[in-house]
Design a protein around this motif. Structure first.
Motif, PDB file in Angstrom:
ATOM      1  N   THR A  76      45.611  33.613  44.988  1.00 36.51           N
ATOM      2  CA  THR A  76      45.191  34.649  44.036  1.00 36.51           C
ATOM      3  C   THR A  76      44.326  35.679  44.752  1.00 36.51           C
ATOM      4  O   THR A  76      43.354  35.299  45.426  1.00 36.51           O
ATOM      5  CB  THR A  76      44.380  34.031  42.876  1.00 36.51           C
ATOM      6  N   PRO A  77      44.627  36.956  44.649  1.00 32.34           N
ATOM      7  CA  PRO A  77      43.786  37.989  45.283  1.00 32.34           C
ATOM      8  C   PRO A  77      42.340  37.887  44.792  1.00 32.34           C
ATOM      9  O   PRO A  77      42.110  37.582  43.610  1.00 32.34           O
ATOM     10  CB  PRO A  77      44.428  39.303  44.834  1.00 32.34           C
ATOM     11  N   PRO A  78      41.355  38.133  45.658  1.00 32.97           N
ATOM     12  CA  PRO A  78      39.935  38.004  45.277  1.00 32.97           C
ATOM     13  C   PRO A  78      39.565  38.762  43.998  1.00 32.97           C
ATOM     14  O   PRO A  78      38.798  38.252  43.175  1.00 32.97           O
ATOM     15  CB  PRO A  78      39.193  38.563  46.494  1.00 32.97           C
ATOM     16  N   LYS A  79      40.133  39.954  43.818  1.00 32.01           N
ATOM     17  CA  LYS A  79      39.774  40.753  42.640  1.00 32.01           C
ATOM     18  C   LYS A  79      40.289  40.135  41.338  1.00 32.01           C
ATOM     19  O   LYS A  79      39.777  40.453  40.259  1.00 32.01           O
ATOM     20  CB  LYS A  79      40.322  42.172  42.793  1.00 32.01           C
ATOM     21  N   GLU A  80      41.284  39.261  41.443  1.00 31.48           N
ATOM     22  CA  GLU A  80      41.858  38.651  40.254  1.00 31.48           C
ATOM     23  C   GLU A  80      41.305  37.256  39.968  1.00 31.48           C
ATOM     24  O   GLU A  80      41.670  36.627  38.971  1.00 31.48           O
ATOM     25  CB  GLU A  80      43.382  38.574  40.398  1.00 31.48           C
ATOM     26  N   ARG A  81      40.435  36.768  40.836  1.00 26.98           N
ATOM     27  CA  ARG A  81      39.853  35.444  40.631  1.00 26.98           C
ATOM     28  C   ARG A  81      38.733  35.518  39.586  1.00 26.98           C
ATOM     29  O   ARG A  81      37.870  36.380  39.649  1.00 26.98           O
ATOM     30  CB  ARG A  81      39.287  34.889  41.938  1.00 26.98           C
ATOM     31  N   GLY A  82      38.775  34.588  38.657  1.00 27.89           N
ATOM     32  CA  GLY A  82      37.725  34.525  37.655  1.00 27.89           C
ATOM     33  C   GLY A  82      36.708  33.449  37.991  1.00 27.89           C
ATOM     34  O   GLY A  82      36.823  32.758  39.007  1.00 27.89           O
ATOM     35  N   SER A  83      35.716  33.290  37.167  1.00 25.71           N
ATOM     36  CA  SER A  83      34.716  32.247  37.381  1.00 25.71           C
ATOM     37  C   SER A  83      35.329  30.881  37.063  1.00 25.71           C
ATOM     38  O   SER A  83      36.258  30.772  36.258  1.00 25.71           O
ATOM     39  CB  SER A  83      33.490  32.490  36.509  1.00 25.71           C
ATOM     40  N   VAL A  84      34.804  29.847  37.707  1.00 26.51           N
ATOM     41  CA  VAL A  84      35.303  28.485  37.528  1.00 26.51           C
ATOM     42  C   VAL A  84      34.124  27.568  37.232  1.00 26.51           C
ATOM     43  O   VAL A  84      33.092  27.631  37.900  1.00 26.51           O
ATOM     44  CB  VAL A  84      36.041  27.983  38.787  1.00 26.51           C
ATOM     45  N   ALA A  85      34.281  26.736  36.210  1.00 33.55           N
ATOM     46  CA  ALA A  85      33.300  25.696  35.889  1.00 33.55           C
ATOM     47  C   ALA A  85      34.083  24.529  35.296  1.00 33.55           C
ATOM     48  O   ALA A  85      34.332  24.477  34.096  1.00 33.55           O
ATOM     49  CB  ALA A  85      32.251  26.204  34.928  1.00 33.55           C
ATOM     50  N   MET A  92      32.830  28.281  40.701  1.00 32.49           N
ATOM     51  CA  MET A  92      32.949  29.529  41.442  1.00 32.49           C
ATOM     52  C   MET A  92      32.452  30.660  40.544  1.00 32.49           C
ATOM     53  O   MET A  92      32.746  30.688  39.345  1.00 32.49           O
ATOM     54  CB  MET A  92      34.390  29.791  41.866  1.00 32.49           C
ATOM     55  N   SER A  93      31.688  31.568  41.121  1.00 28.72           N
ATOM     56  CA  SER A  93      31.168  32.703  40.375  1.00 28.72           C
ATOM     57  C   SER A  93      32.063  33.919  40.578  1.00 28.72           C
ATOM     58  O   SER A  93      32.566  34.163  41.689  1.00 28.72           O
ATOM     59  CB  SER A  93      29.742  33.032  40.841  1.00 28.72           C
ATOM     60  N   LYS A  94      32.257  34.679  39.514  1.00 22.95           N
ATOM     61  CA  LYS A  94      33.063  35.891  39.613  1.00 22.95           C
ATOM     62  C   LYS A  94      32.412  36.911  40.533  1.00 22.95           C
ATOM     63  O   LYS A  94      33.081  37.764  41.127  1.00 22.95           O
ATOM     64  CB  LYS A  94      33.269  36.492  38.217  1.00 22.95           C
ATOM     65  N   LYS A  95      31.094  36.796  40.689  1.00 20.61           N
ATOM     66  CA  LYS A  95      30.372  37.707  41.581  1.00 20.61           C
ATOM     67  C   LYS A  95      30.614  37.373  43.050  1.00 20.61           C
ATOM     68  O   LYS A  95      30.422  38.222  43.926  1.00 20.61           O
ATOM     69  CB  LYS A  95      28.866  37.648  41.276  1.00 20.61           C
ATOM     70  N   GLU A  96      30.997  36.115  43.317  1.00 23.66           N
ATOM     71  CA  GLU A  96      31.291  35.690  44.692  1.00 23.66           C
ATOM     72  C   GLU A  96      32.680  35.041  44.720  1.00 23.66           C
ATOM     73  O   GLU A  96      32.812  33.823  44.857  1.00 23.66           O
ATOM     74  CB  GLU A  96      30.244  34.709  45.197  1.00 23.66           C
ATOM     75  N   PRO A  97      33.737  35.829  44.609  1.00 26.16           N
ATOM     76  CA  PRO A  97      35.100  35.287  44.496  1.00 26.16           C
ATOM     77  C   PRO A  97      35.641  34.653  45.772  1.00 26.16           C
ATOM     78  O   PRO A  97      36.747  34.112  45.760  1.00 26.16           O
ATOM     79  CB  PRO A  97      35.924  36.522  44.110  1.00 26.16           C
TER      80      PRO A  97
END
Length: 210
Positions: A29-38, A53-58
């Motif tokens: 998945t391209p970095p810009k399209e990655r969402g946050s993960v919990a 994973m934080s959306k601010k640090e993809p």
């Protein structure tokens, strides 16, 4: 977990396919399209995987694990093994409530590097849980004796008794369901009734490099 065949023996795959699949998906998945993960995954033996994973640090993916018997494994020295395997991926302090945390940089260039990381990270639990057996084998090869206790599950410990070139394993099994208790008694009674009277010891495994 997946079971696959190696020769004539069926082997339970040691890696976690949920972790591997999610990490592979992130790499694709391209970095810009990655969402946050919990996400929290609980294994059959109450082991927990925490993926964040934080959306601010993809480009940073965090994997933490909580294992009920980790304090016993830590006393045996499992952290030294993890440092040798995971290097800079292993964080000095684990996530709150967990025992081990890895931080994976998703900004790797080649597909070969990606698959190496996926396999390495997916095998975290396998590396941890195999450590007491490796330790006991090492003691047996050196001719040292002892008794290692590891509580793999709640109220179900395992003892490893290394001897010279031999290793005995003793499992404690707690049956809660009444039907399981009946089946267990019948199984053990059959072993007692039909066991060869000339055999007074369990079969032993001989050390081999292959």
């Amino acid at each position: 977990q997946t079971i696959y065949k190696k020769g004539t023996m069926k082997i339970l795959k040691a890696s976690n396919e949920c972790v591997e699949h999610h990490l592979e998906k992130l790499f694709n998945t391209p970095p810009k399209e990655r969402g946050s993960v919990a996400m929290v995954i609980r294994d059959f033996d109450d082991t927990e995987f925490h993926m964040t994973m934080s959306k601010k640090e993809p480009s940073l993916f965090w994997l933490s694990i909580r294992i009920g018997c980790f304090s016993e494994l830590a006393e045996l020295g499992v952290m030294d093994k993890l440092r040798n395997i995971y290097g800079d991926l292993l964080q000095p302090e684990p996530q709150a409530g967990c025992d081990v945390t890895l931080c994976i940089n998703l900004s790797v260039e080649t597909e070969e590097q990606q698959w190496r990381i996926i396999e390495l990270v997916g095998g975290l639990k396998g590396h941890i849980m195999s450590f007491p057996i490796e330790t006991a084998w090492g003691m047996a090869k050196e001719g040292r004796t002892g008794l290692l206790k590891v509580s793999y599950r709640v109220s179900e410990p395992m003892w490893l008794a290394p001897r010279e070139n031999k290793l005995a394993g003793i499992l404690g099994i707690k049956l809660i369901d009444e039907d399981d208790k009946i089946i267990g008694r019948a199984f053990l009674q059959e072993l007692k009734d039909f066991r060869d009277p000339t055999v007074t010891m369990p079969p032993l495994a001989t050390l081999s490099e292959t």
